[in-house]
Design a protein around this motif. Structure first.
Motif, PDB file in Angstrom:
ATOM      1  N   SER A 109     -13.923 -25.364 -12.820  1.00 33.11           N
ATOM      2  CA  SER A 109     -14.110 -25.375 -11.480  1.00 33.11           C
ATOM      3  C   SER A 109     -15.624 -25.253 -11.036  1.00 33.11           C
ATOM      4  O   SER A 109     -16.259 -24.200 -11.438  1.00 33.11           O
ATOM      5  N   PHE A 110     -16.257 -26.237 -10.699  1.00 32.57           N
ATOM      6  CA  PHE A 110     -17.741 -26.145 -10.213  1.00 32.57           C
ATOM      7  C   PHE A 110     -18.054 -25.136  -8.873  1.00 32.57           C
ATOM      8  O   PHE A 110     -17.273 -25.215  -8.045  1.00 32.57           O
ATOM      9  N   HIS A 111     -19.144 -24.516  -9.166  1.00 33.46           N
ATOM     10  CA  HIS A 111     -19.536 -23.668  -8.086  1.00 33.46           C
ATOM     11  C   HIS A 111     -20.512 -24.131  -7.045  1.00 33.46           C
ATOM     12  O   HIS A 111     -21.516 -24.801  -7.503  1.00 33.46           O
ATOM     13  N   ALA A 112     -20.098 -24.001  -5.984  1.00 37.45           N
ATOM     14  CA  ALA A 112     -21.492 -24.258  -4.784  1.00 37.45           C
ATOM     15  C   ALA A 112     -21.961 -25.477  -4.758  1.00 37.45           C
ATOM     16  O   ALA A 112     -21.707 -26.710  -4.863  1.00 37.45           O
ATOM     17  N   ALA A 113     -23.613 -25.318  -4.927  1.00 36.03           N
ATOM     18  CA  ALA A 113     -24.408 -26.375  -4.723  1.00 36.03           C
ATOM     19  C   ALA A 113     -24.044 -27.276  -6.313  1.00 36.03           C
ATOM     20  O   ALA A 113     -24.495 -28.504  -6.076  1.00 36.03           O
ATOM     21  N   LEU A 139      -8.776 -29.881 -20.586  1.00 35.31           N
ATOM     22  CA  LEU A 139      -9.258 -29.244 -19.654  1.00 35.31           C
ATOM     23  C   LEU A 139      -8.748 -29.714 -18.259  1.00 35.31           C
ATOM     24  O   LEU A 139      -8.831 -30.970 -18.150  1.00 35.31           O
ATOM     25  N   ILE A 140      -8.285 -28.901 -17.170  1.00 34.90           N
ATOM     26  CA  ILE A 140      -8.140 -29.456 -15.855  1.00 34.90           C
ATOM     27  C   ILE A 140      -9.162 -29.358 -15.010  1.00 34.90           C
ATOM     28  O   ILE A 140      -9.702 -28.371 -14.937  1.00 34.90           O
ATOM     29  N   VAL A 141      -9.477 -30.270 -14.422  1.00 30.42           N
ATOM     30  CA  VAL A 141     -10.891 -30.317 -13.369  1.00 30.42           C
ATOM     31  C   VAL A 141     -10.186 -29.842 -11.772  1.00 30.42           C
ATOM     32  O   VAL A 141      -9.286 -30.890 -11.359  1.00 30.42           O
ATOM     33  N   PHE A 142     -10.897 -28.784 -11.248  1.00 29.73           N
ATOM     34  CA  PHE A 142     -10.225 -28.487 -10.117  1.00 29.73           C
ATOM     35  C   PHE A 142     -11.326 -29.228  -9.036  1.00 29.73           C
ATOM     36  O   PHE A 142     -12.476 -29.257  -9.332  1.00 29.73           O
ATOM     37  N   ALA A 143     -10.789 -29.840  -8.008  1.00 28.74           N
ATOM     38  CA  ALA A 143     -11.519 -30.899  -7.119  1.00 28.74           C
ATOM     39  C   ALA A 143     -10.874 -30.939  -5.933  1.00 28.74           C
ATOM     40  O   ALA A 143      -9.789 -30.676  -5.859  1.00 28.74           O
ATOM     41  N   MET A 144     -11.769 -30.950  -4.840  1.00 38.32           N
ATOM     42  CA  MET A 144     -11.104 -31.518  -3.374  1.00 38.32           C
ATOM     43  C   MET A 144     -10.513 -33.045  -3.617  1.00 38.32           C
ATOM     44  O   MET A 144     -11.248 -33.840  -4.594  1.00 38.32           O
ATOM     45  N   PRO A 145      -9.634 -33.045  -2.701  1.00 43.51           N
ATOM     46  CA  PRO A 145      -8.873 -34.473  -2.871  1.00 43.51           C
ATOM     47  C   PRO A 145      -9.901 -35.856  -2.364  1.00 43.51           C
ATOM     48  O   PRO A 145     -10.609 -35.486  -1.703  1.00 43.51           O
ATOM     49  N   ASP A 146      -9.733 -36.677  -2.937  1.00 43.78           N
ATOM     50  CA  ASP A 146     -10.436 -37.986  -2.717  1.00 43.78           C
ATOM     51  C   ASP A 146     -11.974 -37.873  -2.769  1.00 43.78           C
ATOM     52  O   ASP A 146     -12.836 -38.295  -1.916  1.00 43.78           O
ATOM     53  N   THR A 147     -12.431 -37.317  -3.925  1.00 47.98           N
ATOM     54  CA  THR A 147     -13.791 -36.926  -4.000  1.00 47.98           C
ATOM     55  C   THR A 147     -14.207 -37.761  -5.309  1.00 47.98           C
ATOM     56  O   THR A 147     -13.443 -38.098  -6.126  1.00 47.98           O
ATOM     57  N   GLU A 148     -15.644 -37.919  -5.562  1.00 47.29           N
ATOM     58  CA  GLU A 148     -16.200 -38.273  -6.764  1.00 47.29           C
ATOM     59  C   GLU A 148     -15.763 -37.606  -7.976  1.00 47.29           C
ATOM     60  O   GLU A 148     -15.694 -37.980  -8.984  1.00 47.29           O
ATOM     61  N   LEU A 149     -15.892 -36.160  -7.911  1.00 48.47           N
ATOM     62  CA  LEU A 149     -15.232 -35.363  -8.936  1.00 48.47           C
ATOM     63  C   LEU A 149     -13.522 -35.648  -9.279  1.00 48.47           C
ATOM     64  O   LEU A 149     -13.475 -35.841 -10.427  1.00 48.47           O
ATOM     65  N   GLU A 150     -12.906 -35.827  -8.342  1.00 47.21           N
ATOM     66  CA  GLU A 150     -11.436 -36.160  -8.928  1.00 47.21           C
ATOM     67  C   GLU A 150     -11.375 -37.717  -9.345  1.00 47.21           C
ATOM     68  O   GLU A 150     -10.793 -37.878 -10.477  1.00 47.21           O
ATOM     69  N   ARG A 151     -12.118 -38.631  -8.645  1.00 44.05           N
ATOM     70  CA  ARG A 151     -12.239 -39.932  -9.162  1.00 44.05           C
ATOM     71  C   ARG A 151     -12.634 -39.954 -10.681  1.00 44.05           C
ATOM     72  O   ARG A 151     -12.222 -40.672 -11.566  1.00 44.05           O
ATOM     73  N   ALA A 153     -12.955 -37.645 -13.028  1.00 44.04           N
ATOM     74  CA  ALA A 153     -12.228 -36.854 -13.771  1.00 44.04           C
ATOM     75  C   ALA A 153     -11.068 -38.023 -14.408  1.00 44.04           C
ATOM     76  O   ALA A 153     -10.797 -37.953 -15.605  1.00 44.04           O
ATOM     77  N   GLN A 154     -10.276 -38.469 -13.359  1.00 44.48           N
ATOM     78  CA  GLN A 154      -9.275 -39.382 -13.717  1.00 44.48           C
ATOM     79  C   GLN A 154      -9.460 -40.484 -14.512  1.00 44.48           C
ATOM     80  O   GLN A 154      -8.689 -40.802 -15.309  1.00 44.48           O
ATOM     81  N   SER A 155     -10.774 -40.917 -14.106  1.00 45.58           N
ATOM     82  CA  SER A 155     -11.163 -42.222 -14.756  1.00 45.58           C
ATOM     83  C   SER A 155     -11.503 -41.961 -16.034  1.00 45.58           C
ATOM     84  O   SER A 155     -11.682 -43.041 -16.933  1.00 45.58           O
ATOM     85  N   ASN A 156     -11.950 -40.711 -16.564  1.00 44.69           N
ATOM     86  CA  ASN A 156     -12.056 -40.199 -17.970  1.00 44.69           C
ATOM     87  C   ASN A 156     -10.955 -39.509 -18.466  1.00 44.69           C
ATOM     88  O   ASN A 156     -11.225 -38.930 -19.763  1.00 44.69           O
ATOM     89  N   GLY A 157      -9.838 -39.758 -17.994  1.00 41.96           N
ATOM     90  CA  GLY A 157      -8.493 -39.278 -18.842  1.00 41.96           C
ATOM     91  C   GLY A 157      -8.502 -37.756 -18.786  1.00 41.96           C
ATOM     92  O   GLY A 157      -7.748 -37.283 -19.479  1.00 41.96           O
ATOM     93  N   LEU A 158      -9.102 -37.180 -17.681  1.00 35.76           N
ATOM     94  CA  LEU A 158      -8.669 -35.719 -17.531  1.00 35.76           C
ATOM     95  C   LEU A 158      -7.929 -35.435 -16.306  1.00 35.76           C
ATOM     96  O   LEU A 158      -7.955 -36.141 -15.337  1.00 35.76           O
ATOM     97  N   ARG A 159      -7.059 -34.455 -16.413  1.00 31.81           N
ATOM     98  CA  ARG A 159      -6.223 -33.995 -15.447  1.00 31.81           C
ATOM     99  C   ARG A 159      -6.994 -33.359 -14.241  1.00 31.81           C
ATOM    100  O   ARG A 159      -7.839 -32.920 -14.600  1.00 31.81           O
ATOM    101  N   THR A 160      -6.608 -33.470 -13.112  1.00 28.12           N
ATOM    102  CA  THR A 160      -7.157 -32.855 -12.045  1.00 28.12           C
ATOM    103  C   THR A 160      -6.014 -32.073 -10.958  1.00 28.12           C
ATOM    104  O   THR A 160      -4.814 -32.272 -10.967  1.00 28.12           O
ATOM    105  N   LEU A 161      -6.506 -31.276 -10.373  1.00 29.36           N
ATOM    106  CA  LEU A 161      -5.761 -30.284  -9.752  1.00 29.36           C
ATOM    107  C   LEU A 161      -6.440 -30.306  -8.329  1.00 29.36           C
ATOM    108  O   LEU A 161      -7.527 -29.492  -8.188  1.00 29.36           O
ATOM    109  N   THR A 162      -6.051 -30.747  -7.360  1.00 27.25           N
ATOM    110  CA  THR A 162      -6.594 -30.699  -6.028  1.00 27.25           C
ATOM    111  C   THR A 162      -6.449 -29.480  -5.277  1.00 27.25           C
ATOM    112  O   THR A 162      -5.569 -28.841  -5.154  1.00 27.25           O
ATOM    113  N   LEU A 163      -7.534 -29.198  -4.422  1.00 30.80           N
ATOM    114  CA  LEU A 163      -7.620 -27.855  -3.941  1.00 30.80           C
ATOM    115  C   LEU A 163      -7.560 -27.766  -2.418  1.00 30.80           C
ATOM    116  O   LEU A 163      -7.894 -28.841  -1.661  1.00 30.80           O
TER     117      LEU A 163
END
Length: 255
Positions: A109-113, A139-151, A153-163
């Motif tokens: 889960s990435f911090h702030a800035a 590793l699961i990537v924590f991300a806000m939904p519909d963000t570049e982080l989520e997209r 992660a998913q396009s590179n085969g990583l699971r995501t959990l939206t916040l």
């Protein structure tokens, strides 16, 4: 429904502590552990891992920019490769500390800035996700939904959990309102209870403009540096459970 309750933890260093991590660890199901740049140090990281292991809490890396004075909330210009190496350095540090305690990391889960900078740049986000995948494909990537982080992660085969952030105001675009704006950080019990209840019952949040907005999330974040964070986390947990939900770590939520 299973819901993860996560918090950023171990965000002190040396003798300095930001919150009551021990008590908070009794309430959450996932701990995002600071990795030594914006906060944290080897001893603090080990203490967080041991606390989480004893309580069955998932352990994740919480990398940030190397800016203790600004608590990782100030953007620092850097090139893409440097950002990638900062993420890998911190992820590797916590993974090694955790392995030494017999614990495998569950998420990042990435911090702030740092998170904001990665999230604004699709190419950077892709580079970071490829780097994470090269270290641990589970590793699961924590991300806000519909963000570049989520997209990314998913396009590179990583699971995501939206916040869903229980203690931060949203705007009409579904983004967090700047901390510089009045009422952007939500601290009072009644407001937090109402937000969590609304999220659980309708899957929505009321924006700072007063509009109901859909929120696609399975994890609720409470910032440990929000005043009264321990009580806020207890409130969130009680509201989730009263709505028929069950608090569970990220790996269990995703099944």
């Amino acid at each position: 429904m299973k819901i993860d309750l996560n918090s950023d933890m171990g965000e002190g260093f040396g003798p300095y502590r930001l919150c009551d991590d021990e008590a908070l660890m009794d309430v959450v199901s996932s701990a995002n552990v600071a990795c030594g740049f914006h906060a944290g140090d080897p001893k603090t990281m080990a203490r967080m891992v041991r606390l989480a292991k004893a309580r069955g809490v998932g352990v994740g890396a919480h990398p940030g920019l190397a800016d203790r004075v600004g608590f990782g909330r100030r953007e620092i210009p850097t090139d893409a490769d440097d950002m990638k190496q900062q993420v890998l350095y911190q992820l590797g540090a916590l993974a090694s500390v955790a392995r030494g305690e017999g614990v495998k990391l569950s998420h990042i889960s990435f911090h702030a800035a740092m998170g904001s900078m990665i999230n604004r740049d699709p190419e950077l986000a892709t580079s970071i996700m490829r780097a994470i995948r090269s270290v641990d494909t589970d590793l699961i990537v924590f991300a806000m939904p519909d963000t570049e982080l989520e997209r990314a992660a998913q396009s590179n085969g990583l699971r995501t959990l939206t916040l869903f952030l229980a203690d931060r105001a949203y705007d009409l675009a579904g983004q967090l309102v700047s901390r510089a704006v009045a009422n952007s950080v939500i601290k009072d019990e009644a407001s937090v209870r109402a937000r969590v209840r609304q999220f659980m019952e309708t899957g929505t949040v009321t924006t700072i403009e007063g509009v109901r907005l859909p929120v696609r999330a399975r994890s609720i974040l409470v910032h440990s540096d929000t005043p009264g964070s321990l009580e806020l986390a207890k409130i969130v947990r009680s509201e989730v459970e009263s709505a028929g939900g069950r608090i569970a770590p990220a790996n269990e939520v995703l099944g």
